[in-house]
Write an enzyme that holds these catalytic residues in place. Structure first.
Site, PDB file in Angstrom:
ATOM      1  NE  ARG A   1      -3.588  -2.110   2.857  1.00 44.50           N
ATOM      2  CZ  ARG A   1      -3.367  -3.199   3.583  1.00 44.50           C
ATOM      3  NH1 ARG A   1      -2.201  -3.355   4.208  1.00 44.50           N
ATOM      4  NH2 ARG A   1      -4.282  -4.147   3.695  1.00 44.50           N
TER       5      ARG A   1
ATOM      6  CE  LYS B   1      -6.487  -0.541   4.573  1.00 45.47           C
ATOM      7  NZ  LYS B   1      -7.790  -0.862   3.949  1.00 45.47           N
TER       8      LYS B   1
ATOM      9  CG  HIS C   1      -4.539   0.645  -4.020  1.00 39.82           C
ATOM     10  ND1 HIS C   1      -3.920   0.578  -2.782  1.00 39.82           N
ATOM     11  CD2 HIS C   1      -5.536  -0.262  -3.966  1.00 39.82           C
ATOM     12  CE1 HIS C   1      -4.526  -0.312  -2.033  1.00 39.82           C
ATOM     13  NE2 HIS C   1      -5.502  -0.846  -2.721  1.00 39.82           N
TER      14      HIS C   1
ATOM     15  NE  ARG D   1      -3.039  -3.567  -1.339  1.00 39.14           N
ATOM     16  CZ  ARG D   1      -2.547  -4.293  -0.338  1.00 39.14           C
ATOM     17  NH1 ARG D   1      -1.242  -4.440  -0.216  1.00 39.14           N
ATOM     18  NH2 ARG D   1      -3.351  -4.880   0.541  1.00 39.14           N
TER      19      ARG D   1
ATOM     20  CG  HIS E   1      -6.425  -8.460   1.409  1.00 41.77           C
ATOM     21  ND1 HIS E   1      -6.659  -8.884   0.114  1.00 41.77           N
ATOM     22  CD2 HIS E   1      -6.189  -7.127   1.329  1.00 41.77           C
ATOM     23  CE1 HIS E   1      -6.572  -7.838  -0.696  1.00 41.77           C
ATOM     24  NE2 HIS E   1      -6.287  -6.778   0.006  1.00 41.77           N
TER      25      HIS E   1
ATOM     26  CE1 TYR F   1      -6.313  -7.256  -7.084  1.00 42.59           C
ATOM     27  CE2 TYR F   1      -6.484  -8.329  -4.961  1.00 42.59           C
ATOM     28  CZ  TYR F   1      -6.244  -7.203  -5.709  1.00 42.59           C
ATOM     29  OH  TYR F   1      -5.944  -6.024  -5.083  1.00 42.59           O
TER      30      TYR F   1
END
Length: 298
Positions: A147, A171, A242, A245, A268, A277
């Protein structure tokens, strides 16, 4: 104006009847507080408003650019609140019963081809003072799927060049180990030669990527760099940091990498997030991640 005791009773309802978590209760009550402000401005309140006013409020959220998923959550909060008003005897009717959430589009992220990424990297002028830095940025974004916030906070002390991995803080301050491709290591080492010639500002010594004044790069600057490089390479797609990514994950999947491995690489929490994806390749996924990325098959 909504009576304070009514909002307190609604909180109790969410906790005892709905058994919601504290964060969800906070989100729901915050949504209702904002709705109350809107209704006050219209000279109305939750005890007397109608469906038309609620629809106006949802339309306003759309005009303000609130994302569809957030709009859907607000609609859920409003429905819940008006159900509570009926159950508690504060209202006989429920104007939110027919309130519809916005359609959430099945958005597929923009993805660059390997050739387009090559074009971007080849367009970088390495004689420019920031040339090697920009090449290292693109290679790190694409080669490891970081990120932009993870990239700008990447520290030299968290990179093991010999073993080819880095410790990344994602995150929620959650850390994970991410492989660093040999090509990315090579590009970063070239950048470090230029970096060592800079005067680095105090407290910025450990950040990998610096601006020309020797300070930590910002997220906005990374966006500017990416946009400019794409323009110089003749890329017409609308891209951002992004995008690299998304391209990283997509190309791994096309190469046969495990969805679970991609999930861990991207940081994730849920495999469901990673499944966006799978629109490009539904073959059963196989083998280790580092043998599947285009950068590692050279």
């Amino acid at each position: 104006m909504l009576p304070r005791n009514l909002l307190a009773l609604y909180k109790d309802y969410l906790l005892l009847e709905r058994a919601l978590a504290a964060n969800s209760i906070e989100a729901y009550t915050s949504d209702i507080a904002q709705l109350t402000e809107f209704l006050d401005e219209q000279g109305n309140d939750a005890l007397h408003c109608n469906l038309s006013l609620l629809q106006q409020y949802v339309a306003l959220l759309h005009e303000l650019g609130v994302q569809p998923r957030s709009q859907a959550r607000v609609v859920s909060s409003i429905r819940s609140f008006f159900r509570f008003l009926v159950v508690s005897g504060e209202r006989e009717d429920n104007p939110a019963e027919l309130l519809q959430p916005p359609a959430i589009p099945a958005h597929l992220p923009t993805v660059l081809t390997v050739e387009e990424i090559e074009r971007i990297e080849q367009s970088i002028d390495l004689s420019h003072p920031q040339g090697h830095r920009n090449l290292a940025i693109i290679e790190t974004l694409y080669g490891s799927g970081l990120r932009v916030s993870e990239l700008v906070n990447l520290k030299l002390s968290n990179i093991n060049f010999d073993l080819g991995y880095m410790r990344v803080e994602g995150k929620g301050s959650k850390q994970r180990l991410v492989p660093l491709s040999p090509l990315a290591v090579e590009k970063i080492r070239y950048w470090l030669i230029d970096r060592n010639e800079q005067t680095i500002k105090p407290h910025n010594e450990d950040f990998l990527f610096l601006n020309r004044r020797g300070a930590q790069l910002t997220r906005a600057m990374i966006f500017t760099i990416v946009k400019q490089l794409a323009k110089e390479a003749g890329i017409t797609k609308t891209i951002s940091p992004h995008t690299f990514r998304h391209s990283f994950a997509t190309h791994l999947l096309e190469g046969g990498a495990s969805l679970r491995a991609i999930q861990q690489m991207l940081g994730h929490e849920s495999i469901i997030t990673t499944q966006i994806y799978t629109h490009l390749d539904m073959e059963f996924l196989r083998k280790e991640i580092l043998t599947k990325h285009p950068r590692n098959r050279r």
